[in-house]
Design an enzyme around this catalytic site. Sequence first.
Site: not given
Ligand code: BGC
Ligand code: NOJ
Length: 838
Positions: A497
């Site tokens: 993400d």
């Molecule tokens: C985090 C991710 C997460 C995303 C969506 C980001 O700040 O680093 O791990 O998946 O937010 O919530």
């Molecule tokens: C947390 C999210 O829940 C997951 O879907 C995502 O892919 C990882 N972070 C990596 O960014």
Amino acid sequence: MEQKRYGHFDDQHREYVITDPQTPWPWINYLGNEDFFSLISNTAGGYSFYKDAKFRRITRYRYNNVPMDNGGRYFYIVDESNLNSQTSNLKPTIWNPGWKPCKTPLDFYECRHGMSYTRITGRKNGVEASVLFFVPLKKWCEVQKLTLKNESSEVKQLKLFSFEEWCLWNAATDMENFQRNFSTGEVEIEGSTIYHKTEYRERRNHYAFYHVNAPIQGYDTDRESFVGLYNEFADPQAVVEGKPRNSHAHGWSPIASHYIEVTLQPGESKDFVFLLGYIENEQDEKFEAPQVINKKKAHALIAELDTTEKVDKAFAELCEYWDALLNIYKVRTGNDKLDRMVNIWNQYQCMVTFNFSRSASFFESGVGRGMGFRDSNQDLVGFVHQIPPRARQRIIDIASTQFPDGGCYHQYQPLTKRGNNDIGGGFNDDPCWLIFGTVAYIKETGDFSILDEMVPFDNQPGSEVTLFEHLKISMDHVINNLGPHMLPLIGRADWNDCLNLNCFSWDPNESFQTTENVSEGTKAESLMIAGLFVVTGKDYVQLCKQLANRPLTSHPSPLTSSFFAEEANRMQQAVDAMIDAVKKHGWDGEWYLRAYDFYGRKIGSNECDEAKIFIESQGWCTMAEIGAEEGLVAKSLDSCKKYLECEHGMVLNNPAFSKYIYEYGEISSYPEGYKENAGIFCHNNPWVIIGECIAGRGNDAWSHYAKILPSYVEEKYQTLHKVEPYVNCQMVAGKDAFKPGEGKNSWLTGTAAWMWYTVSEFILGIKPDYDGIRIDPCLPETASDYTVNRKFREAEYDITIHPNGQQKGVKSITLDGNPIDGTVIPYSPGKHTVEVTM
Ligand code: BGC
Ligand code: NOJ
């Protein structure tokens, strides 16, 4: 750093036993399995909610507080037996069974986190207070069974104060809209029950209550009256003075506290059942008199749990429920560290993750995120063997938030099951995960009928098509969104993400996750989605071939065998084309590229200054076996060992980004070694481990796996690791971090399902398949014989594997004494014995 131990496993009781309340971070547990949920720390901190941690928060909790874990269900015990005017000791001993919040040193402390229950026991001056916390099956309440025991030889006169603080339902506005909140609070008191009815007079038809099954000698419902404006949870004024105020909250902050005077003879013990309940009433039955809430349902619920016997029975039912869940897959390897994770904690974490998705932990505040489309699908592989009907429902719920073009909302709210507009869609890996989840469900259950279910788009009535159609458009969404190298366009982001290639943000007030993306003219492509597409595409092809032999019948226009045969063909071609594209444009020489950016420049290449290699594409492209014959898989796996691996696992990228890169987005916003910037994302280590397993490299698979297996980590690093030693966390600080090995974001992480999938299916090698169970272990050479007892549909298999020093490759299998061909044990109901020789 000295690695102090704070607790140990008790496998016989399926508990983790914490023996020192001052853990390096609150070590929590989850209560509840369906509608009513609670989080509870080892010092009884935490909160409860009904279904949705944002909209139906029942008790208040302040995240990131000082002290860290502040607020929860607290019992204050006032023991005046030490008062002595001669020695001028005029202060009674005030203590809590869970040490906090008073922090009075205890003579004994223990917290046992078990399967959906927690038992906290404290002893002080000859009194033992033990509280069992759990949410009974199918009931909307948290039970707190407190047992007070006098272990001294004197009579004990104790004063007992309970304490809960109400949240004004919406956990977000509860923490911000004080101009309103301080005027809305309302309660009612009836006997030993305190009712919380804020906003009930208007649109709410729900209230909460806190009850005890004993007469009370006083109460408090107004926080400042009880605590005192200049006191703290550690020394509430009413408790310090040993006198409740009998306060009645009007606005401000309503709480619930019972006051009970308890006399205990030497050796005597008494039980008190406290109940924190939630009730919903019909619109026309809300009140029993003007502005008086209708308490009928509360009375009924209380009556179900108002004695120790009834509570013990409810607890026994909960334990049986967990017995049944954990009896579906049981391994005996003789290695306790492995067995306890496989048989107990990994499966437990999968269920918790299923129940909570990513909403409420000590790192997720319960107000931020709904249920993730991708997250929920992948969580499915962790629990589908335990509760297939709920997996089925989950798949339908998720698919109902899809758009007609195959794209989908990235998240949805559990209460409404509606897609979340704040975050929207455009995460181009999302659709593929629907195939991943659905295939896992059908393989486990053999229930192809789920594909006939009529499922809407974006929850719009009238838009329904079959679930199979949803799968088809999911695959097509990737095919219809290819970039210049014929690789999948990444969209807002893929699994990572934080790799925001179309985001371009210089504004610190913008969220990387929600900010408007540039979609015109982008060339940003993802090798992670490419690998995912090949893996799920192969699954889809295999599914179509199955369906060619059993066409769907209930569909309004029944699909024929030839349709499925053609569909299998069509998708195989798309998969082959993707494989070609990866080989042509996705290979960097020693590893798979990660992506192309907006302008078509390589990401995750030796040509880059930093972040030359990323784990995600290595994981997915090796799982997809892209270029295995040409040696690409082996090279990629070797590169993971060489560049990504460190003592605590494999980092996400290497070298870490040392500065913010406008074209990459959030990934480069993190300091080196944390989160998506070269942290060890435990979530994606299993992808590489599965890649190793598919390639037959059992020694490497095992050594990667053991590095992030909690039972191995806790043995060495309880203090450094910081977070709970019995579950996986999302991220462990990587080799470039200030403190490599420090864990964060425990509990709610895709890691749970992926660890389970990896060990149960790829390492131990017991893989549900359409027509039976495929046996295909991949083990370290040192593995000894082991047995897996697996319940599968209407059958139960006792499978003994003799590895004979082999890492991979099944030589022969006997089923009930008779040799079978191939590696799939054909499904047939009943009990079976299987012997496998490698
Ligand atoms: C985090 C991710 C997460 C995303 C969506 C980001 O700040 O680093 O791990 O998946 O937010 O919530
Ligand atoms: C947390 C999210 O829940 C997951 O879907 C995502 O892919 C990882 N972070 C990596 O960014």
